[in-house]
Scaffold this motif. Structure first.
Motif, PDB file in Angstrom:
ATOM      1  N   LEU A 159      58.393  28.171  29.699  1.00 25.24           N
ATOM      2  CA  LEU A 159      59.847  27.828  30.511  1.00 25.24           C
ATOM      3  C   LEU A 159      60.052  26.906  29.381  1.00 25.24           C
ATOM      4  O   LEU A 159      61.217  27.082  29.076  1.00 25.24           O
ATOM      5  N   GLN A 160      59.766  26.354  28.177  1.00 19.47           N
ATOM      6  CA  GLN A 160      60.179  25.267  27.475  1.00 19.47           C
ATOM      7  C   GLN A 160      60.986  26.411  26.167  1.00 19.47           C
ATOM      8  O   GLN A 160      61.659  26.123  25.280  1.00 19.47           O
ATOM      9  N   GLU A 161      60.201  27.295  26.296  1.00 17.79           N
ATOM     10  CA  GLU A 161      60.574  28.621  25.426  1.00 17.79           C
ATOM     11  C   GLU A 161      61.854  29.666  25.407  1.00 17.79           C
ATOM     12  O   GLU A 161      63.363  29.177  24.956  1.00 17.79           O
ATOM     13  N   ILE A 162      61.437  29.549  26.512  1.00 19.73           N
ATOM     14  CA  ILE A 162      62.654  29.638  27.412  1.00 19.73           C
ATOM     15  C   ILE A 162      64.503  29.059  27.126  1.00 19.73           C
ATOM     16  O   ILE A 162      65.110  29.465  27.359  1.00 19.73           O
ATOM     17  N   MET A 163      63.887  27.724  27.362  1.00 21.41           N
ATOM     18  CA  MET A 163      64.696  27.166  27.398  1.00 21.41           C
ATOM     19  C   MET A 163      65.377  26.460  26.393  1.00 21.41           C
ATOM     20  O   MET A 163      66.718  26.952  25.625  1.00 21.41           O
ATOM     21  N   THR A 164      65.026  27.137  25.095  1.00 18.10           N
ATOM     22  CA  THR A 164      65.191  26.647  23.646  1.00 18.10           C
ATOM     23  C   THR A 164      65.933  27.600  23.429  1.00 18.10           C
ATOM     24  O   THR A 164      67.023  28.276  22.744  1.00 18.10           O
ATOM     25  N   GLN A 165      65.224  28.995  23.758  1.00 22.96           N
ATOM     26  CA  GLN A 165      66.260  30.104  23.171  1.00 22.96           C
ATOM     27  C   GLN A 165      67.083  30.391  23.911  1.00 22.96           C
ATOM     28  O   GLN A 165      68.318  31.041  23.185  1.00 22.96           O
ATOM     29  N   SER A 166      67.720  30.106  25.125  1.00 21.35           N
ATOM     30  CA  SER A 166      69.165  30.204  25.763  1.00 21.35           C
ATOM     31  C   SER A 166      69.784  28.833  25.539  1.00 21.35           C
ATOM     32  O   SER A 166      71.009  28.468  26.096  1.00 21.35           O
ATOM     33  N   GLY A 167      69.277  27.783  24.757  1.00 18.93           N
ATOM     34  CA  GLY A 167      70.020  26.675  24.182  1.00 18.93           C
ATOM     35  C   GLY A 167      70.657  25.876  25.417  1.00 18.93           C
ATOM     36  O   GLY A 167      71.036  24.683  25.646  1.00 18.93           O
ATOM     37  N   THR A 168      69.370  25.377  26.673  1.00 18.48           N
ATOM     38  CA  THR A 168      69.618  25.266  27.579  1.00 18.48           C
ATOM     39  C   THR A 168      68.193  23.898  27.225  1.00 18.48           C
ATOM     40  O   THR A 168      68.051  23.993  27.386  1.00 18.48           O
ATOM     41  N   THR A 169      69.179  22.953  28.921  1.00 18.94           N
ATOM     42  CA  THR A 169      67.603  21.543  29.222  1.00 18.94           C
ATOM     43  C   THR A 169      68.734  21.705  30.201  1.00 18.94           C
ATOM     44  O   THR A 169      69.395  21.970  31.267  1.00 18.94           O
ATOM     45  N   ASP A 182      71.951  29.278  34.404  1.00 15.31           N
ATOM     46  CA  ASP A 182      73.380  29.261  34.594  1.00 15.31           C
ATOM     47  C   ASP A 182      73.518  27.804  35.349  1.00 15.31           C
ATOM     48  O   ASP A 182      74.660  27.101  35.497  1.00 15.31           O
ATOM     49  N   MET A 183      72.495  27.730  36.537  1.00 13.10           N
ATOM     50  CA  MET A 183      72.081  26.388  37.132  1.00 13.10           C
ATOM     51  C   MET A 183      71.357  25.748  36.231  1.00 13.10           C
ATOM     52  O   MET A 183      71.751  24.592  37.140  1.00 13.10           O
ATOM     53  N   ARG A 184      70.152  25.268  35.440  1.00 15.55           N
ATOM     54  CA  ARG A 184      69.640  24.848  34.885  1.00 15.55           C
ATOM     55  C   ARG A 184      68.719  24.112  35.185  1.00 15.55           C
ATOM     56  O   ARG A 184      68.170  23.225  35.414  1.00 15.55           O
ATOM     57  N   VAL A 185      68.351  25.365  36.028  1.00 15.20           N
ATOM     58  CA  VAL A 185      66.868  24.775  36.707  1.00 15.20           C
ATOM     59  C   VAL A 185      65.743  25.693  37.397  1.00 15.20           C
ATOM     60  O   VAL A 185      66.062  26.938  37.173  1.00 15.20           O
ATOM     61  N   ALA A 186      64.802  25.896  37.209  1.00 14.85           N
ATOM     62  CA  ALA A 186      63.185  27.165  37.483  1.00 14.85           C
ATOM     63  C   ALA A 186      63.483  26.319  39.067  1.00 14.85           C
ATOM     64  O   ALA A 186      63.465  25.098  39.553  1.00 14.85           O
TER      65      ALA A 186
END
Length: 224
Positions: A98-108, A68-72
């Motif tokens: 982390l890149q895999e997680i972002m890809t799966q969630s459709g976020t950057t 939701d915040m798009r931060v790690a």
């Protein structure tokens, strides 16, 4: 050869060695008690990975990604032995995951937070006697990676649930955009209040810091 292995239960074969590594590296107030790991380590959004070498835990990292915040957030990175390339191994595997997680969630991701000791304020410099974990070394590594220091007097609650104010660290941010010079205080407040929900006993200094942040719009990102 190093192996990247996730731990999601205190019943895991590697958990005792992992927790012992935590205790050997960090001060007591920075280490969550053994049994108190039972619930958080089962959280599917909290990633605890250890580096295994010859069936021994020689390093570890914990991190999370807030969609939701798009931060790690990198909770910690531990190098238990020098000369094995553990730091880079953990960094690269964490980045890939982390890149895999972002890809799966459709976020950057906008970037990643991290806390780092200020070697000129920290009373303990040995950190388990492992040279790569010395605060001076760790701080320089984060600087090389691209982290920047938030321009604020940072304090966080102790992880021993005593509610002590820990003020020997700086809050840092690794912006996705290397040219970014400031960060939204609304994002910082949202992140910190979410991240430290696990510690209900917070010092007054922490609440004061949050209140001051809420009164401004941005905080400068300074060289680390």
């Amino acid at each position: 050869m190093l192996k990247y292995n996730r731990i999601s239960s205190i019943e895991d074969h590697y958990f005792p060695a992992f927790h012992q590594l935590l205790q050997s590296i960090f001060p007591p107030e920075e280490v969550l008690e053994y049994e108190l790991w039972r619930e958080p380590i089962q959280d599917p959004d909290i990633y605890v990975y250890v580096a295994i070498h010859d069936q021994e835990v020689v390093g570890a990292t914990e991190y999370r990604y807030y969609r939701d915040m798009r931060v790690a957030m990198t909770d910690f990175t531990i190098i238990g032995q020098a000369g094995l390339g553990i730091g880079r191994f953990l960094l690269r595997n964490r980045e890939k995951h982390l890149q895999e997680i972002m890809t799966q969630s459709g976020t950057t991701s906008l970037g990643m937070f991290a806390e780092v000791y200020d070697p000129y304020r920290a009373e303990v410099h040995t950190f388990g006697g492992v040279s790569p974990m010395n605060p001076i070394v760790r701080r320089e590594v984060l600087s090389h990676v691209g982290y920047k220091k938030l321009d604020l007097a940072y304090v966080h609650p102790s992880w021993d649930h005593e509610g002590a104010a820990i003020s020997e660290l700086d809050l840092c941010f690794l912006p996705q955009d290397e040219q970014q010079q400031e960060i939204s205080t609304a994002l910082i407040v949202q992140f910190l209040t979410t991240y430290y929900t696990a510690l209900p006993n917070k010092p007054e200094q922490w609440h004061h810091m949050i209140k001051q942040l809420a009164e401004t719009e941005t905080i400068a990102l300074l060289p680390l």
